[in-house]
Scaffold this active site. Structure first.
Site, short mmCIF file in Angstrom:
data_model
loop_
_atom_site.label_atom_id
_atom_site.label_comp_id
_atom_site.label_asym_id
_atom_site.label_seq_id
_atom_site.Cartn_x
_atom_site.Cartn_y
_atom_site.Cartn_z
CG HIS A 21 45.29 39.43 40.07
ND1 HIS A 21 45.33 40.78 39.88
CD2 HIS A 21 43.97 39.10 40.17
CE1 HIS A 21 44.09 41.28 39.85
NE2 HIS A 21 43.25 40.28 40.04
CE LYS A 45 33.36 43.59 36.41
NZ LYS A 45 34.29 42.83 37.24
NE ARG A 94 40.03 39.26 46.93
CZ ARG A 94 39.62 40.11 46.03
NH1 ARG A 94 40.28 41.21 45.83
NH2 ARG A 94 38.52 39.89 45.34
CB SER A 132 42.35 45.77 40.51
OG SER A 132 42.97 44.55 40.21
P1 ADP Z 1 36.85 39.95 38.46
O1 ADP Z 1 36.21 41.22 37.97
O2 ADP Z 1 36.60 38.77 37.57
O3 ADP Z 1 36.59 39.65 39.91
P2 ADP Z 1 39.57 40.61 39.28
O4 ADP Z 1 40.77 40.93 38.45
O5 ADP Z 1 39.12 41.63 40.26
O6 ADP Z 1 38.42 40.22 38.26
O7 ADP Z 1 39.82 39.27 40.08
C1 ADP Z 1 40.09 38.08 39.39
C2 ADP Z 1 40.20 36.96 40.41
O8 ADP Z 1 41.35 37.19 41.21
C3 ADP Z 1 39.00 36.87 41.37
O9 ADP Z 1 38.75 35.51 41.63
C4 ADP Z 1 39.51 37.55 42.60
O10 ADP Z 1 38.87 37.04 43.76
C5 ADP Z 1 40.97 37.18 42.57
N1 ADP Z 1 41.78 38.12 43.31
C6 ADP Z 1 41.87 39.46 43.15
N2 ADP Z 1 42.72 40.00 44.07
C7 ADP Z 1 43.18 38.96 44.79
C8 ADP Z 1 44.03 38.85 45.92
N3 ADP Z 1 44.58 39.91 46.50
N4 ADP Z 1 44.26 37.63 46.41
C9 ADP Z 1 43.66 36.56 45.86
N5 ADP Z 1 42.83 36.59 44.84
C10 ADP Z 1 42.58 37.77 44.30
#
Ligand code: ADP
Length: 166
Positions: A21, A45, A94, A132
């Site tokens: 992130h 969630k 990703r 995460s």
């Molecule tokens: P959500 O439940 O909205 O997907 P996340 O916190 O899992 O929430 O992810 C938020 C955003 O960050 C999403 O667009 C996800 O693709 C992106 N994201 C999560 N991990 C990474 C990473 N390692 N690299 C790039 N983007 C990421």
């Protein structure tokens, strides 16, 4: 709301925030005039950390990044983007596996708000596999997570998992 410059909203669950992130955030603050990282409060969630804990961690790890605002929101992302004057929604991409979901969401958001554009950002390749859930799983199994999350998040994970019976 009339705001000068281009503002981008980065919505997510951030349960917890990872270096993936933050990699996206660092790229975005170089592009946009304002950059808002917002925790989406999603009642369907079941996050490990509550909203306030996720916000605290986000604030702690972005504290030294100029131009980052941290907030929370409920309801439609495009409504919140409008409220904050954001013309852009940022999401991370990703692997190819992210594409379909992000494409569907971007298309739906465009239907709801044609003036708001979704920008899909690639992180550094070392974070391509990182999310995460993976971090939580490794932490639960007692594995090291310092290469995935900042020290303050690592500490909070340790505390949280110690306070729960697994
Ligand atoms: P959500 O439940 O909205 O997907 P996340 O916190 O899992 O929430 O992810 C938020 C955003 O960050 C999403 O667009 C996800 O693709 C992106 N994201 C999560 N991990 C990474 C990473 N390692 N690299 C790039 N983007 C990421």
């Amino acid at each position: 709301m009339e705001v000068k410059g281009t503002a981008a909203l980065y919505p997510g669950t951030f349960d917890p925030v990872t270096y993936g992130h933050l990699d996206i955030a660092e790229r975005c603050v170089r592009i946009f005039d304002r950059f808002i990282m917002a925790v989406a409060v999603n009642p369907t969630k079941e996050p490990l950390f509550d909203v306030d804990e996720r916000l605290e961690m986000l604030r702690a790890v972005t504290g030294d990044m100029a131009g980052v605002e941290v907030d929370r929101f409920e309801g439609l992302t495009v409504e919140y983007a409008r409220k904050r004057g954001a013309q852009v929604i940022v999401r991370g991409l990703r692997a190819l596996s992210d594409f379909e979901e992000e494409f569907k969401m971007a298309a739906a958001n465009r239907k709801l708000a044609d003036e708001i554009n979704t920008v899909l950002m690639l992180p550094s390749e070392k974070y391509f596999y990182l999310n995460s859930s993976l971090v939580k799983e490794i932490a639960r199994l007692g594995g090291p997570v310092e290469c995935f999350v900042p020290p303050v998040v690592e500490e909070r994970l340790r505390e949280k998992l110690a306070s729960r019976a697994y």
